[in-house]
Design an enzyme around this catalytic site. Structure first.
Site, PDB file in Angstrom:
ATOM      1  N   CYS A  88       0.811  -1.223   0.000  1.00 42.35           N
ATOM      2  CA  CYS A  88       0.000   0.000   0.000  1.00 42.35           C
ATOM      3  C   CYS A  88       0.839   1.266   0.000  1.00 42.35           C
ATOM      4  O   CYS A  88       0.287   2.363  -0.145  1.00 42.35           O
ATOM      5  CB  CYS A  88      -0.946   0.016   1.194  1.00 42.35           C
ATOM      6  SG  CYS A  88      -2.258  -1.215   1.098  1.00 42.35           S
ATOM      7  N   LYS A 333      -9.920   7.178   4.229  1.00 39.27           N
ATOM      8  CA  LYS A 333     -11.275   6.762   4.571  1.00 39.27           C
ATOM      9  C   LYS A 333     -12.328   7.359   3.645  1.00 39.27           C
ATOM     10  O   LYS A 333     -13.271   6.672   3.234  1.00 39.27           O
ATOM     11  CB  LYS A 333     -11.603   7.148   6.021  1.00 39.27           C
ATOM     12  CG  LYS A 333     -13.047   6.887   6.432  1.00 39.27           C
ATOM     13  CD  LYS A 333     -13.378   5.403   6.405  1.00 39.27           C
ATOM     14  CE  LYS A 333     -14.865   5.153   6.595  1.00 39.27           C
ATOM     15  NZ  LYS A 333     -15.641   5.442   5.366  1.00 39.27           N
ATOM     16  N   HIS A 337      -9.037   4.926  -1.207  1.00 42.43           N
ATOM     17  CA  HIS A 337      -7.721   4.290  -1.042  1.00 42.43           C
ATOM     18  C   HIS A 337      -7.408   3.371  -2.232  1.00 42.43           C
ATOM     19  O   HIS A 337      -7.452   2.153  -2.123  1.00 42.43           O
ATOM     20  CB  HIS A 337      -7.726   3.506   0.278  1.00 42.43           C
ATOM     21  CG  HIS A 337      -6.421   2.863   0.623  1.00 42.43           C
ATOM     22  ND1 HIS A 337      -5.199   3.346   0.223  1.00 42.43           N
ATOM     23  CD2 HIS A 337      -6.156   1.739   1.366  1.00 42.43           C
ATOM     24  CE1 HIS A 337      -4.236   2.564   0.686  1.00 42.43           C
ATOM     25  NE2 HIS A 337      -4.784   1.580   1.371  1.00 42.43           N
TER      26      HIS A 337
END
Length: 389
Positions: A88, A333, A337
């Protein structure tokens, strides 16, 4: 042997694609969209090199070799190009490589693109792909997904420090409130504490509002040395700190379960390089893939004592008007993402804040931005400090 001084690194152009479900656009199209926007914004004709951050292209789009593909598709065939993968934090890691290329003098102007396409997949393929960022033998083999890993962290945190379930709500409420003013955010809708508490549980105690959504997106920045930035009249934002730190992939191998050592090390190195302390930071774009990661990041980065990070949200310190604003344009959030792109979105948003172009999301008087991209559950952490020049 004489050594030349490191070059200062400026961000001279930015581009971003609205974070959405882009079913009509391919992975390469998203990347080129953001890249061309950033090149046009910078005033350069073409970058000398391209670094593409991506995690799941091979699994979800049957495509690797993205650096060269995007360079060719964008019309820059012949330049240096490479793909950077670090789960990520692939986007943040690509930014780091672009930074080093300019700082070392290898190139005068480079492009960094983060891109991901996640929403075309079915039958849990994206969730399975994300799980590959965990330790396959220690965690994957027993069926741990990332919601499950973060549920273990959150449950332990609640056991040790006794925050109430609703004490985590303020993080999601803040992110959604900030995203309302961001035209590129995926969820431009405010939520209440009640909506948070009534959200479906996905891995007890992690509920739907504790978890950042999967998304499609791409963002890009153009980095250049001082001379190039000066010639183009784009000396607005400088990267003054850049650092990477690592930890074990598996939670079971950590020195201390609830202390993100790589966050602490990466933050300290980046701030030290910039000559700053946490007290100097105007805003912190942290990696809120789950609310518990926001809590632990605030503590490890030095903004709150251990066991008290959640209080920064309950007391309003993380709002745009607070002591340490976070997720100022929605964060993971609510902005969304798209994993390999997230670290570059953070850089784009920091530049907007530091140049006073963040619109309804603007943090008043922002001078120093801290951005942090995390791979896995804290295994790889990339931190940058950006300053208004």
């Amino acid at each position: 042997m004489a050594h030349s001084r490191p070059h200062e690194v400026y961000v001279i152009g930015t581009g971003q694609v609205p974070v959405r479900e882009h079913w009509e656009r391919s992975l390469r199209d998203l990347a080129v969209w953001a890249l061309h926007s950033a090149v046009a914004d910078s005033g350069i004709e073409a970058p000398e090199a391209l670094y593409v951050g991506n995690m799941l292209g091979a699994l979800l789009s049957d495509q690797q070799h993205l650096g060269t593909l995007v360079a060719s598709w964008a019309g820059y065939r012949g330049i240096e190009a490479a793909t950077v993968e670090a789960a990520c934090c692939s986007g943040g890691s690509a930014l780091r490589q672009g930074y080093l290329a300019v700082r070392s003098g290898a190139h005068r102007a480079v492009a960094v693109v983060g891109v991901e396409k996640m929403t075309d997949s079915v039958n849990g393929a994206a969730t399975a792909g994300l799980a590959m960022a965990a330790d396959a033998e220690a965690e994957g083999a027993v069926g741990l997904s990332f919601p499950a890993i973060n549920a273990l962290l959150m449950r332990r945190y609640m056991h040790e420090f006794e925050p109430r379930r609703e004490d985590f709500a303020a993080f999601s409420v803040n992110s959604h409130a900030n995203a309302v003013g961001n035209p590129n955010a995926m969820f431009r809708k405010a939520i209440s504490e009640r909506a948070y508490l009534e959200a479906p549980m996905i891995a007890d105690p992690v509920n739907l509002m504790d978890s950042a959504p999967m998304a499609d997106g791409a963002a890009a920045v153009i980095l250049a040395d001082a001379e190039t930035a000066e010639q183009l009249g784009r000396r607005g934002v400088r990267i003054t700190g850049s650092a990477v730190a690592t930890d074990s992939l598996a939670l079971q191998d950590r020195r201390e379960l609830l202390c993100l050592d790589a966050v602490a090390a990466s933050t300290a190195r980046a701030l030290d390089m910039a000559g700053k302390t946490p007290a100097d930071v105007s805003f912190f774009e942290l990696h809120d893939a789950f609310t518990i990661m926001a809590v632990l990041s605030l503590e490890a980065a030095g903004f709150a004592p251990k066991g008290e990070g959640y209080r920064l949200a309950t007391e309003g310190a993380v709002t745009r008007e607070g002591r340490i604003p976070i997720c100022t344009m929605g964060g993971l959030k609510a902005r969304g993402h798209p994993v390999g792109a997230t670290g570059v979105y953070q850089a784009v948003e920091a530049v907007l804040q530091l140049t006073g172009r963040a619109g309804d999301c603007q943090v008043a008087g922002a001078k120093v931005g801290l951005i942090q991209n995390i791979g896995g559950s804290g295994a790889t952490v990339v931190t940058h400090v950006l300053e208004a020049d």
